[in-house]
Design a protein around this motif. Structure first.
Motif, mmCIF file in Angstrom:
data_model
loop_
_atom_site.group_PDB
_atom_site.id
_atom_site.type_symbol
_atom_site.label_atom_id
_atom_site.label_comp_id
_atom_site.label_asym_id
_atom_site.label_seq_id
_atom_site.Cartn_x
_atom_site.Cartn_y
_atom_site.Cartn_z
ATOM 1 N N THR A 133 1.033 -0.981 -0.058
ATOM 2 C CA THR A 133 -0.287 -0.022 -0.152
ATOM 3 C C THR A 133 0.920 1.210 0.499
ATOM 4 O OG1 THR A 133 -0.086 0.023 2.152
ATOM 5 C CG2 THR A 133 -1.944 -1.235 1.739
ATOM 6 N N GLU A 153 0.504 13.661 5.789
ATOM 7 C CA GLU A 153 -0.145 12.133 5.097
ATOM 8 C C GLU A 153 -2.062 12.525 5.229
ATOM 9 O OE1 GLU A 153 3.042 12.285 6.378
ATOM 10 O OE2 GLU A 153 3.847 11.258 4.575
ATOM 11 N N THR A 154 -1.974 12.550 4.432
ATOM 12 C CA THR A 154 -3.755 12.157 4.953
ATOM 13 C C THR A 154 -4.575 11.146 4.962
ATOM 14 O OG1 THR A 154 -3.848 12.959 2.713
ATOM 15 C CG2 THR A 154 -4.647 14.708 4.571
ATOM 16 N N SER A 155 -5.427 9.990 5.118
ATOM 17 C CA SER A 155 -5.821 9.278 4.708
ATOM 18 C C SER A 155 -6.324 8.923 4.852
ATOM 19 C CB SER A 155 -4.952 7.664 5.529
ATOM 20 O OG SER A 155 -5.298 8.223 6.580
ATOM 21 N N THR A 156 -7.852 8.059 3.812
ATOM 22 C CA THR A 156 -9.075 8.389 3.911
ATOM 23 C C THR A 156 -9.345 7.011 3.997
ATOM 24 O OG1 THR A 156 -9.001 8.161 1.422
ATOM 25 C CG2 THR A 156 -10.125 10.002 1.986
ATOM 26 N N PRO A 157 -9.575 7.077 5.204
ATOM 27 C CA PRO A 157 -9.481 5.315 5.712
ATOM 28 C C PRO A 157 -11.214 4.619 4.826
ATOM 29 C CG PRO A 157 -9.484 6.783 7.740
ATOM 30 C CD PRO A 157 -9.436 7.020 6.063
ATOM 31 N N ASP A 174 -2.585 7.518 -4.851
ATOM 32 C CA ASP A 174 -3.412 7.475 -4.275
ATOM 33 C C ASP A 174 -4.283 6.075 -3.926
ATOM 34 O OD1 ASP A 174 -4.535 8.244 -1.368
ATOM 35 O OD2 ASP A 174 -5.977 9.949 -2.610
ATOM 36 N N LEU A 208 5.782 5.331 1.909
ATOM 37 C CA LEU A 208 5.335 6.645 2.863
ATOM 38 C C LEU A 208 6.187 6.247 4.029
ATOM 39 C CD1 LEU A 208 2.383 8.341 1.890
ATOM 40 C CD2 LEU A 208 4.711 8.662 0.504
ATOM 41 N N LYS A 230 0.733 3.575 2.020
ATOM 42 C CA LYS A 230 1.241 4.311 3.400
ATOM 43 C C LYS A 230 2.538 3.045 3.514
ATOM 44 C CE LYS A 230 0.021 4.482 8.436
ATOM 45 N NZ LYS A 230 0.898 3.844 8.462
ATOM 46 N N PHE A 257 -3.077 1.263 6.348
ATOM 47 C CA PHE A 257 -4.164 1.328 5.951
ATOM 48 C C PHE A 257 -3.905 2.337 6.106
ATOM 49 C CE2 PHE A 257 -5.043 -2.717 5.237
ATOM 50 C CZ PHE A 257 -4.759 -2.726 3.101
ATOM 51 N N ALA A 258 -3.879 3.178 7.340
ATOM 52 C CA ALA A 258 -4.562 4.426 7.868
ATOM 53 C C ALA A 258 -3.551 4.692 9.041
ATOM 54 C CB ALA A 258 -6.233 4.292 8.226
ATOM 55 N N TYR A 259 -3.519 6.690 8.767
ATOM 56 C CA TYR A 259 -2.581 7.128 9.788
ATOM 57 C C TYR A 259 -3.544 7.769 10.863
ATOM 58 C CZ TYR A 259 1.598 7.799 7.295
ATOM 59 O OH TYR A 259 2.593 6.941 6.263
ATOM 60 N N GLY A 277 -5.497 6.350 -0.551
ATOM 61 C CA GLY A 277 -6.550 6.845 0.284
ATOM 62 C C GLY A 277 -5.233 5.591 1.442
ATOM 63 N N THR A 278 -5.007 5.177 1.822
ATOM 64 C CA THR A 278 -4.156 4.974 2.709
ATOM 65 C C THR A 278 -2.963 5.785 3.393
ATOM 66 O OG1 THR A 278 -2.033 4.163 1.667
ATOM 67 C CG2 THR A 278 -4.123 2.308 1.703
ATOM 68 N N GLY A 279 -2.735 6.883 2.582
ATOM 69 C CA GLY A 279 -2.163 7.531 3.051
ATOM 70 C C GLY A 279 -1.163 9.392 2.432
ATOM 71 N N GLY A 280 -1.746 10.042 1.669
ATOM 72 C CA GLY A 280 -0.621 10.261 1.060
ATOM 73 C C GLY A 280 -1.016 9.901 -0.339
#
Lengths: 286, 105
Positions: free
Chosen positions: A48, B2-6, A95, A53, A50, B102-104, A97-100
């Motif tokens: 992924t 970083e911007t995640s969209t969970p 992108d 990153l 993320k 998957f997410a921050y 969706g997991t972080g930028g």
């Protein structure tokens, strides 16, 4: 039961990379690490964004590691968020969706582009990227070998599950049996409360042997005892001249009978040979 | 930075009020700028101008969760008819079990 349990834990510890319990200590992990590094060019890792990153921190320019594994060739999916065509390459921001976003550079084939320029992918389409991670000025981008549009959205779901699966295989070992942890839900539902204890032992068992087999295919078909003897011998530098049964017993906690049976099996398969006497063995290098 | 969209389904909405999320589901109904999307439960959505949804099709929505657990759509993508919703819901479950991928927070 007590010695049995102790044995299991060591197998698991060595594979899981926790503080090395028991006889499979540092040297075993060290040798594994080296063999992994030599194969980084040969495997394709689904990740992924993320994970990429997060991989930035703490690693040198030349080496990028995800889950402690050096990674170079990756496959990922993402939506195109921006397109920046230049003379030599097209840079996409991708992108998932997991972080930028991450930069994906697709080099333009100049010969081809004269006949008909590559049309860049349009914004917001999902694409599959296959490429090599490159670190430049502390920023990681993907040098894409191949980028294509994803027509079937299920491929996105598939990729995310595959990335999770590979992450789990690397961080916890191959799934030789049921996952020994409660996160086993991924593998297919939790286990009944009543016999969860026995499930853990069985699971842990299959886990240990399977990951041992993952470490070396030579002992893939051998029994559990033979595998652990082999792993122990691999981890011990004395094995060049041969390890005596007394040393194995002292360090591994296996019983004399188990060791002899395991050694017999390894001898029969031509994996080890006897050196100074019948109870001292060395690994037959291939 | 970083911007995640969970990735979420209906059941996770109340943990993400005020945040941007990604929803994959089936378009149940459209009325003007309001739509209902089924992602393991019906989610009322307020569409933006450039949303092109078709009832019965799959859709991926990125939007902000309102306090009333409706979703203000920021971007939407039609996914056609071949979407395996069980698979998409499984991805949501897995992505919450393994947040490190998957997410921050």
């Amino acid at each position: 039961m007590a010695s049995y349990g102790g044995y299991q834990r060591t197998g698991y510890g060595a594979q899981g990379g926790d503080e090395g319990g028991g006889f499979m200590s540092g040297s075993q992990q060290g040798s594994q690490g080296q063999s992994k590094r030599s194969t980084i060019d040969e495997y394709l890792r689904p990740v992924t964004i993320k994970q990429i990153l997060d991989a930035k921190a703490g690693y040198s320019e030349s080496e990028i590691a995800v889950d402690g594994f050096a990674v170079s060739t990756v496959t990922l999916v993402g939506q195109v968020r921006s397109v920046n065509p230049q003379t030599t390459n097209i840079t996409y921001k991708i992108d998932d969706g997991t972080g930028g976003t991450i930069d994906v550079k697709k080099w333009v084939d100049l010969e081809k582009s004269e006949s008909g320029a590559e049309t860049p992918f349009s914004l917001d389409t999902w694409v599959r990227v296959l490429g090599r991670l490159t670190s430049f000025n502390g920023k990681i981008h993907v040098g894409a070998h191949h980028v294509r549009v994803i027509d079937d959205y299920n491929e996105v779901s598939y990729h995310l599950l595959e990335a999770t699966y590979v992450h789990l295989c690397i961080s916890r070992g191959l799934p030789g049996g049921p996952w020994p942890h409660k996160e086993g839900a991924v593998g297919g539902g939790g286990h009944g409360g009543g016999d969860s204890d026995s499930m853990f032992i069985d699971g842990g068992n299959g886990y240990g042997t399977a990951s041992g087999a993952g470490g070396d295919s030579r002992v893939a078909s051998c029994s559990r005892q033979a595998k652990s003897l082999y792993q122990f011998m691999q981890s011990d530098p004395r094995s060049i001249e041969g390890i005596n049964i007394a040393d194995v017993m002292g360090a591994s906690g296996m019983s004399k009978r188990d060791i002899l049976a395991a050694a017999d099996e390894l001898l029969g398969n031509g994996i080890v040979y006897t050196t100074v006497d019948d109870e001292t063995w060395a690994i037959l290098e291939t | 930075m970083e911007t995640s969209t969970p990735r979420v389904t209906c059941a996770y909405l109340n943990s993400y009020v005020g945040k941007n999320v990604m929803i994959v589901g089936k378009v149940v109904q459209i009325r003007g700028e309001d739509a209902i999307i089924d992602a393991d439960g019906n989610i009322p959505c307020k569409l933006n101008r450039d949303a092109h949804l078709s009832p019965g099709n799959g859709v991926q929505v990125i939007g902000k969760v309102n306090p009333d657990l409706s979703v203000k759509v920021l971007s939407s993508l039609d996914l056609g008819t071949g979407v395996d919703y069980n698979l998409a819901n499984t991805v949501v479950e897995v992505s919450h079990q393994h947040k490190s991928l998957f997410a921050y927070d």
